[in-house]
Enzyme design. Structure first.
Site, PDB file in Angstrom:
ATOM      1  CE  LYS A   1      -3.280  -2.386   3.120  1.00  0.00           C
ATOM      2  NZ  LYS A   1      -3.622  -2.299   4.390  1.00  0.00           N
ATOM      3  N   GLY A   2       2.146   1.034   0.457  1.00  0.00           N
ATOM      4  CA  GLY A   2       3.005   2.359   0.844  1.00  0.00           C
ATOM      5  C   GLY A   2       3.118   3.344  -0.422  1.00  0.00           C
TER       6      GLY A   2
ATOM      7  CG  ASP B   1       6.674   2.382   0.744  1.00  0.00           C
ATOM      8  OD1 ASP B   1       7.372   1.690   0.046  1.00  0.00           O
ATOM      9  OD2 ASP B   1       6.136   2.197   1.566  1.00  0.00           O
TER      10      ASP B   1
ATOM     11  CG  ASP C   1      15.080  -1.392   4.751  1.00  0.00           C
ATOM     12  OD1 ASP C   1      16.162  -0.734   5.106  1.00  0.00           O
ATOM     13  OD2 ASP C   1      14.398  -2.177   5.522  1.00  0.00           O
TER      14      ASP C   1
ATOM     15  CE  LYS D   1      14.293   3.220   5.975  1.00  0.00           C
ATOM     16  NZ  LYS D   1      13.812   2.204   7.031  1.00  0.00           N
TER      17      LYS D   1
ATOM     18  CG  PHE E   1      10.533   2.271  11.275  1.00  0.00           C
ATOM     19  CD1 PHE E   1      11.042   1.046  10.335  1.00  0.00           C
ATOM     20  CD2 PHE E   1       9.323   2.461  11.286  1.00  0.00           C
ATOM     21  CE1 PHE E   1       9.922   0.250   9.847  1.00  0.00           C
ATOM     22  CE2 PHE E   1       8.330   1.838  10.733  1.00  0.00           C
ATOM     23  CZ  PHE E   1       8.564   0.822   9.980  1.00  0.00           C
TER      24      PHE E   1
ATOM     25  CG  ASP F   1       2.239   0.923   7.213  1.00  0.00           C
ATOM     26  OD1 ASP F   1       3.247   0.659   6.435  1.00  0.00           O
ATOM     27  OD2 ASP F   1       2.048  -0.105   7.974  1.00  0.00           O
TER      28      ASP F   1
ATOM     29  NE  ARG G   1      -0.722   1.879   4.925  1.00  0.00           N
ATOM     30  CZ  ARG G   1       0.254   1.116   4.698  1.00  0.00           C
ATOM     31  NH1 ARG G   1       1.127   1.755   4.099  1.00  0.00           N
ATOM     32  NH2 ARG G   1       0.329  -0.194   4.762  1.00  0.00           N
TER      33      ARG G   1
END
Ligand code: IMP
Ligand code: MG
Length: 175
Positions: free
Chosen positions: A41-42, A98, A101, A129, A150, A157, A163
């Protein structure tokens, strides 16, 4: 139990950066038709904002993968929950994510999308990141490169929370 949210990237800075990236995409794709695929969803917010600055022939679709569960640490296990609906064969595709990582999610999605034989495939991430990579992965368009930490807000989220926030914050749990 209140969480601690430390202001990090403002909506104005996000908007400015997305406009710059959209400009690059407009130049690179020109008269081509491009399919942008948001990773749910990000990425829903970054996709929604970005496409408003595009003036190429734009279509959108979504894909959803699972990985983090409800923890702030990656489990490393991943699968497709919702696949794309469009036929990507011979299409010019940009995946929109989004956060990049460890690289596990995007490496997995890359393999899955390549099986669909697009003409070209690029990756746009709002946040990179870079130092946290477990598998090598280079995105083609990067909004912001950050150190460890984070973050939440702007579609991102922690356990489905935050969000809706227009800006991005560093998340610290209050104990
Ligand atoms: P990767 O597979 O480790 O690259 O994981 C990327 C995914 O992990 C992102 O799409 C996010 O859903 C999640 N993630 C990584 N870092 C953060 C963070 O700082 N906040 C919220 N979600 C994160
Ligand atoms: Mg995600």
């Amino acid at each position: 139990m209140d969480d601690h949210l430390i202001p990090f990237i403002t909506k104005d800075n996000i908007e400015k950066r997305l406009k710059e990236i959209a400009e690059e995409i407009n130049k690179e794709y020109g008269k081509k038709k491009v399919i942008l695929i948001g990773i749910l969803k990000g990425a829903f917010m970054v996709l929604a904002d970005l496409i408003r600055y595009l003036n190429v022939d734009t279509r959108i679709d979504f894909i959803q993968a699972s990985s983090y569960g409800s923890s702030t640490v990656s489990s490393g296990k991943i699968n497709i929950i919702k696949d794309v609906e469009m036929d990507l064969k011979d299409q010019d595709v940009i995946i929109v994510e989004d956060i990049l990582d460890t690289g596990i999610t995007l490496n997995f999605i890359k393999e899955k999308i390549e099986e669909k034989k697009p003409n070209s495939l690029k990756f746009l991430v709002l946040i990179d990141k870079k130092m946290r990579r477990k598998i090598p992965f280079e995105a083609d368009y990067v909004g912001f490169t950050i150190e460890d930490g984070f973050i939440v807000g702007y579609g991102i989220d922690v356990d489905e929370k935050y969000r809706h926030l227009p800006d991005i914050f560093i998340f610290k749990e209050k104990r």
